[in-house]
Design an enzyme around this catalytic site. Sequence first.
Site, PDB file in Angstrom:
ATOM      1  N   GLU A 118      37.529  46.900  28.462  1.00  0.00           N
ATOM      2  CA  GLU A 118      36.814  46.066  29.060  1.00  0.00           C
ATOM      3  C   GLU A 118      35.498  46.228  28.770  1.00  0.00           C
ATOM      4  O   GLU A 118      35.029  47.531  27.736  1.00  0.00           O
ATOM      5  CB  GLU A 118      36.827  46.094  30.647  1.00  0.00           C
ATOM      6  CG  GLU A 118      37.754  44.680  31.318  1.00  0.00           C
ATOM      7  CD  GLU A 118      37.536  44.628  32.743  1.00  0.00           C
ATOM      8  OE1 GLU A 118      36.766  43.739  33.029  1.00  0.00           O
ATOM      9  OE2 GLU A 118      37.459  45.806  33.993  1.00  0.00           O
ATOM     10  N   HIS A 231      27.691  38.068  35.388  1.00  0.00           N
ATOM     11  CA  HIS A 231      28.681  38.065  34.438  1.00  0.00           C
ATOM     12  C   HIS A 231      28.172  36.721  33.501  1.00  0.00           C
ATOM     13  O   HIS A 231      27.925  35.693  33.821  1.00  0.00           O
ATOM     14  CB  HIS A 231      29.518  37.716  35.763  1.00  0.00           C
ATOM     15  CG  HIS A 231      30.783  37.794  34.719  1.00  0.00           C
ATOM     16  ND1 HIS A 231      31.588  37.665  33.263  1.00  0.00           N
ATOM     17  CD2 HIS A 231      31.996  39.316  34.829  1.00  0.00           C
ATOM     18  CE1 HIS A 231      32.637  38.020  33.067  1.00  0.00           C
ATOM     19  NE2 HIS A 231      32.608  39.168  34.513  1.00  0.00           N
ATOM     20  N   ARG A 278      27.424  43.907  29.890  1.00  0.00           N
ATOM     21  CA  ARG A 278      27.003  42.851  30.256  1.00  0.00           C
ATOM     22  C   ARG A 278      25.424  42.433  30.698  1.00  0.00           C
ATOM     23  O   ARG A 278      25.318  40.907  30.313  1.00  0.00           O
ATOM     24  CB  ARG A 278      27.639  42.786  32.367  1.00  0.00           C
ATOM     25  CG  ARG A 278      29.661  42.317  32.298  1.00  0.00           C
ATOM     26  CD  ARG A 278      29.278  42.477  33.574  1.00  0.00           C
ATOM     27  NE  ARG A 278      30.741  42.616  33.742  1.00  0.00           N
ATOM     28  CZ  ARG A 278      31.811  42.692  34.058  1.00  0.00           C
ATOM     29  NH1 ARG A 278      31.025  43.060  36.165  1.00  0.00           N
ATOM     30  NH2 ARG A 278      33.136  42.855  34.581  1.00  0.00           N
ATOM     31  N   HIS A 336      27.343  37.800  39.399  1.00  0.00           N
ATOM     32  CA  HIS A 336      28.069  38.280  40.177  1.00  0.00           C
ATOM     33  C   HIS A 336      28.458  39.117  40.646  1.00  0.00           C
ATOM     34  O   HIS A 336      28.556  39.602  41.649  1.00  0.00           O
ATOM     35  CB  HIS A 336      28.437  38.790  38.949  1.00  0.00           C
ATOM     36  CG  HIS A 336      29.965  39.458  39.245  1.00  0.00           C
ATOM     37  ND1 HIS A 336      31.058  38.696  38.889  1.00  0.00           N
ATOM     38  CD2 HIS A 336      30.545  40.357  38.132  1.00  0.00           C
ATOM     39  CE1 HIS A 336      32.369  39.654  38.738  1.00  0.00           C
ATOM     40  NE2 HIS A 336      31.649  40.456  38.052  1.00  0.00           N
ATOM     41  N   ARG A 371      26.285  47.318  36.291  1.00  0.00           N
ATOM     42  CA  ARG A 371      27.632  48.062  36.661  1.00  0.00           C
ATOM     43  C   ARG A 371      28.504  48.286  35.393  1.00  0.00           C
ATOM     44  O   ARG A 371      28.721  46.672  34.669  1.00  0.00           O
ATOM     45  CB  ARG A 371      27.645  47.411  37.910  1.00  0.00           C
ATOM     46  CG  ARG A 371      29.252  47.809  38.439  1.00  0.00           C
ATOM     47  CD  ARG A 371      30.468  47.769  39.416  1.00  0.00           C
ATOM     48  NE  ARG A 371      29.740  46.027  39.012  1.00  0.00           N
ATOM     49  CZ  ARG A 371      30.902  44.688  38.496  1.00  0.00           C
ATOM     50  NH1 ARG A 371      32.629  45.874  38.678  1.00  0.00           N
ATOM     51  NH2 ARG A 371      31.534  43.934  38.974  1.00  0.00           N
TER      52      ARG A 371
HETATM   53  C1  FAD Z   1      35.474  37.165  40.971  1.00  0.00           C
HETATM   54  C2  FAD Z   1      34.992  38.231  40.685  1.00  0.00           C
HETATM   55  C3  FAD Z   1      35.934  39.156  40.448  1.00  0.00           C
HETATM   56  C4  FAD Z   1      35.236  40.813  40.070  1.00  0.00           C
HETATM   57  N1  FAD Z   1      36.319  41.685  39.747  1.00  0.00           N
HETATM   58  C5  FAD Z   1      36.072  42.829  39.595  1.00  0.00           C
HETATM   59  C6  FAD Z   1      36.995  43.202  38.743  1.00  0.00           C
HETATM   60  O1  FAD Z   1      37.390  43.127  37.439  1.00  0.00           O
HETATM   61  N2  FAD Z   1      37.362  44.949  38.745  1.00  0.00           N
HETATM   62  C7  FAD Z   1      36.099  45.455  39.918  1.00  0.00           C
HETATM   63  O2  FAD Z   1      35.894  46.540  40.387  1.00  0.00           O
HETATM   64  N3  FAD Z   1      34.815  44.467  40.572  1.00  0.00           N
HETATM   65  C8  FAD Z   1      35.157  43.349  40.409  1.00  0.00           C
HETATM   66  N4  FAD Z   1      34.674  42.344  41.097  1.00  0.00           N
HETATM   67  C9  FAD Z   1      33.441  42.815  42.204  1.00  0.00           C
HETATM   68  C10 FAD Z   1      34.420  43.207  43.584  1.00  0.00           C
HETATM   69  O3  FAD Z   1      35.088  42.452  43.383  1.00  0.00           O
HETATM   70  C11 FAD Z   1      33.040  43.602  44.453  1.00  0.00           C
HETATM   71  O4  FAD Z   1      32.361  44.476  44.150  1.00  0.00           O
HETATM   72  C12 FAD Z   1      34.118  43.831  45.714  1.00  0.00           C
HETATM   73  O5  FAD Z   1      35.559  43.528  45.827  1.00  0.00           O
HETATM   74  C13 FAD Z   1      33.481  44.472  46.581  1.00  0.00           C
HETATM   75  O6  FAD Z   1      34.093  44.872  48.109  1.00  0.00           O
HETATM   76  P1  FAD Z   1      33.707  44.895  49.609  1.00  0.00           P
HETATM   77  O7  FAD Z   1      34.852  45.320  50.443  1.00  0.00           O
HETATM   78  O8  FAD Z   1      31.990  45.413  50.025  1.00  0.00           O
HETATM   79  O9  FAD Z   1      32.828  42.795  49.909  1.00  0.00           O
HETATM   80  P2  FAD Z   1      33.777  41.955  49.742  1.00  0.00           P
HETATM   81  O10 FAD Z   1      34.999  41.683  49.052  1.00  0.00           O
HETATM   82  O11 FAD Z   1      33.410  40.738  49.041  1.00  0.00           O
HETATM   83  O12 FAD Z   1      34.223  41.662  51.668  1.00  0.00           O
HETATM   84  C14 FAD Z   1      33.495  40.998  52.438  1.00  0.00           C
HETATM   85  C15 FAD Z   1      33.538  41.245  53.611  1.00  0.00           C
HETATM   86  O13 FAD Z   1      32.470  41.084  54.640  1.00  0.00           O
HETATM   87  C16 FAD Z   1      32.771  40.034  55.116  1.00  0.00           C
HETATM   88  N5  FAD Z   1      31.498  39.389  55.371  1.00  0.00           N
HETATM   89  C17 FAD Z   1      30.381  39.056  55.119  1.00  0.00           C
HETATM   90  N6  FAD Z   1      28.917  39.020  55.906  1.00  0.00           N
HETATM   91  C18 FAD Z   1      29.788  38.828  57.344  1.00  0.00           C
HETATM   92  C19 FAD Z   1      29.074  38.661  58.628  1.00  0.00           C
HETATM   93  N7  FAD Z   1      27.990  38.066  58.790  1.00  0.00           N
HETATM   94  N8  FAD Z   1      30.488  38.548  59.355  1.00  0.00           N
HETATM   95  C20 FAD Z   1      31.909  38.893  59.294  1.00  0.00           C
HETATM   96  N9  FAD Z   1      31.777  39.278  58.368  1.00  0.00           N
HETATM   97  C21 FAD Z   1      30.542  39.329  57.020  1.00  0.00           C
HETATM   98  C22 FAD Z   1      33.485  38.888  54.158  1.00  0.00           C
HETATM   99  O14 FAD Z   1      34.222  37.833  54.948  1.00  0.00           O
HETATM  100  C23 FAD Z   1      34.075  40.031  53.041  1.00  0.00           C
HETATM  101  O15 FAD Z   1      35.556  39.657  54.567  1.00  0.00           O
HETATM  102  C24 FAD Z   1      34.639  40.978  40.898  1.00  0.00           C
HETATM  103  C25 FAD Z   1      33.757  40.100  41.416  1.00  0.00           C
HETATM  104  C26 FAD Z   1      34.270  38.951  41.649  1.00  0.00           C
HETATM  105  C27 FAD Z   1      33.388  37.804  42.639  1.00  0.00           C
END
Ligand code: FAD
Length: 508
Positions: A118, A231, A278, A336, A371
Site C-alpha cells: 500500500e 482518503h 494519502r 477517513h 497515518r
Molecule cells: C472503509 C474503511 C476501510 C479501512 N481499511 C483499513 C485497513 O485496511 N487497514 C487499517 O489498518 N485500517 C483501516 N481502516 C481504519 C480502521 O478500520 C479503523 O481505524 C479501526 O477499525 C478503528 O477501530 P476501533 O475499534 O477503534 O473503532 P470502530 O471499529 O470504528 O468501532 C467503534 C465502535 O464504537 C461504537 N460506538 C460509537 N459511539 C458509540 C456510543 N455513543 N455508544 C455505544 N457505542 C458506540 C460503534 O458502534 C462501534 O461498535 C479503514 C476504515 C474504514 C472506514
Amino acid sequence: MKKVVIIGSGIAGATVAYYLKGQAAVTIICKGNREDSNSMLAQGGIAAVMKGQQAEKGQEPDSEAEHVADTLSAGVFHNQPKAVEKMVHEGPQVIQDLIDQGMSFDRTAEGQLDLGLEGAHSHKRILHAGGDQTGRQLTSFIHDQLTSVKWLTHTFALDFVIEDGRVVGLDYLDENHQKQTIFADYFVLASGGIGHLFQDTSNHATITGDGLAMALRAGCELSDMAFLQFHPSLLDGGKKVQPILISEAVRGAGARLVDEHDCPIMVGRSNQLDLAPRDVVSRIVNEQIQAGHKIYLDISDVVHFSQQFPAIASYLQQNNLDFATSQRIPIKPGMHFLMGGVKTDFSGRTGLNRLYAVGEVAFTGVHGANRLASNSLLEGLSFAKSVAEDILAYRASASQNHQKLKVRQNSVSMILPSRADLVKRTSETLGIIRRPASIRQFLAWLSTFNYQHLDPTCTDREQIETANLCLVAETIAKAALARPESLGAHYLLPEEEEPHESTSTGKN
Ligand SMILES: Cc1cc2nc3c(=O)[nH]c(=O)nc-3n(C[C@H](O)[C@H](O)[C@H](O)COP(=O)(O)OP(=O)(O)OC[C@H]3O[C@@H](n4cnc5c(N)ncnc54)[C@H](O)[C@@H]3O)c2cc1C
C-alpha cells in the site's frame, strides 16, 4: 472479579475483551449491532513484519526498523517514535496469537502469507483476509472468541459518572431509548472516530465522535485534533450510491489515478506516484476535481480485479457501475481517519482515573500528521493488549457500591444546528484545504448554539449525536487555528491566499 465496561465493538474494544477473557467480568456496549463498526469495513489489511516470512525473489527482507521508518516518514515525523516502535514490535505477536487460535489470513500457493503493498510502504507487508474483507474476517473472528462477554447492543453511551476524580459509572440509552446507568471498576473507551462529521466519508453510520465528546465533557485531554486523514479514493457513483472506500490496496495492485482523458494525475507530482502518502494524493485529487476534472482509478493493470477485491467488485455490480468493460472506477476523496484523539499513555490510561481509551478514539502518537496505510488495525490490536494487561495488573482499592450515587448535572437546554448544516459547514471549513478566516467564521457560527453539555432529559439519539459532533467540530477548529503551519494532513492556505468569504455566520 474486576468489572470492566467497554464502549465499542470494533477491533480495539473486542481485542481488550479478548485479552481479559475469563479474568474479568466484561460488558461490551455498542450503538448498533456488534458488526456495526469501521473495523468491519477495513479492506486493505493490517501492516506487520511477521517473523519467519521469506522475502520475495530479488527483494531485500523487510524489517521492523523499515516499518518504523515508513510510519515516521508518512507521519511527517510528527509521530512519537517510542509509540511507533511499540506498535511495530508488539503488534505482530498479537497477530500471531490470533493465527495460533485459528484466524486465517490469505496465503500463497507455497503457504507463505500473501502480503500486499500500500501507499508509502517500502515493502509488501500487508496481511489480508478474504481479499478485501480483512476487517470483517478479523473482527468477527475475535467476536467469536468472546463467549463469556455480556453484550449490550443498540445501546448508546452518553456520559461518564465521575466520583472523586474517578470514573465509576456510565449513563446510556438502552435499546428502548430509556436512560440507564451501569457501574464498573474500569471503563474502556473504544468508540472510534468522527467520519460522519463530514459529507463524504468512508465511515460506518455509527461513527459520530461520541466518545471524544464524552471524554471532553469528562475533562480528558485531547491531542492532535487538527490531523484528519482524507482518503483519496471513495467511490463516486452518483448521489444514490453510498460512497464506499476503494482500498489503497487497489493502487498497490497496479491501479493508477487518471482524469477523464486518461491522463495519469500523479506523474510529476510525487516520486512515489500513485502510492504517495494519502495526504499528498488526496490534495492532488481534490485539486483536480476543483479544476473541473473527473478522476478515476484505471484498473487495467490489476490482475484478476474481481478475485483480488471481491467485496468491492460485488458492490460495483450491485449498483450497476461498470468497471469490467471501462476498466475505470470513478472516485473522490473523503473523510477517513482521525489521527488525534483522547490522550493516553502506553497502557491506554487517560488522565482520568479508571478510564482507558484505545483504537481510533485514542491518541497514542503513532500516526503523526498522517497515518500510514493499514497501521490502524495494528494500533488497535497492540494497544488493546496493553490495556487489558494494565487492567489485570491494576492494584486498586476494593470496588465500592455506587448504585445509590446521585450526582447529576442540572438540566441544560441544548440549542443545536441542523445536522445537515453542521456537516456541510464542517466539510467546507475543516476539509482537505483549510483557511484561517473561514475557521474563525465557523467558530463564531458554532458559538451561537448550546451543545457543551447534554440535556439529561434528552433521549433523542440524533440530537445527542449532533451535540457531540458540534463539540468535536469546535475542538478540531480550535486545534487547526492553533497550528498556523501546514503539516501532513493539516493543510492551511496562508491568509493572503484566502478568497473573500461569503459564508454567513447566522443560525439557520
Ligand atoms: C472503509 C474503511 C476501510 C479501512 N481499511 C483499513 C485497513 O485496511 N487497514 C487499517 O489498518 N485500517 C483501516 N481502516 C481504519 C480502521 O478500520 C479503523 O481505524 C479501526 O477499525 C478503528 O477501530 P476501533 O475499534 O477503534 O473503532 P470502530 O471499529 O470504528 O468501532 C467503534 C465502535 O464504537 C461504537 N460506538 C460509537 N459511539 C458509540 C456510543 N455513543 N455508544 C455505544 N457505542 C458506540 C460503534 O458502534 C462501534 O461498535 C479503514 C476504515 C474504514 C472506514
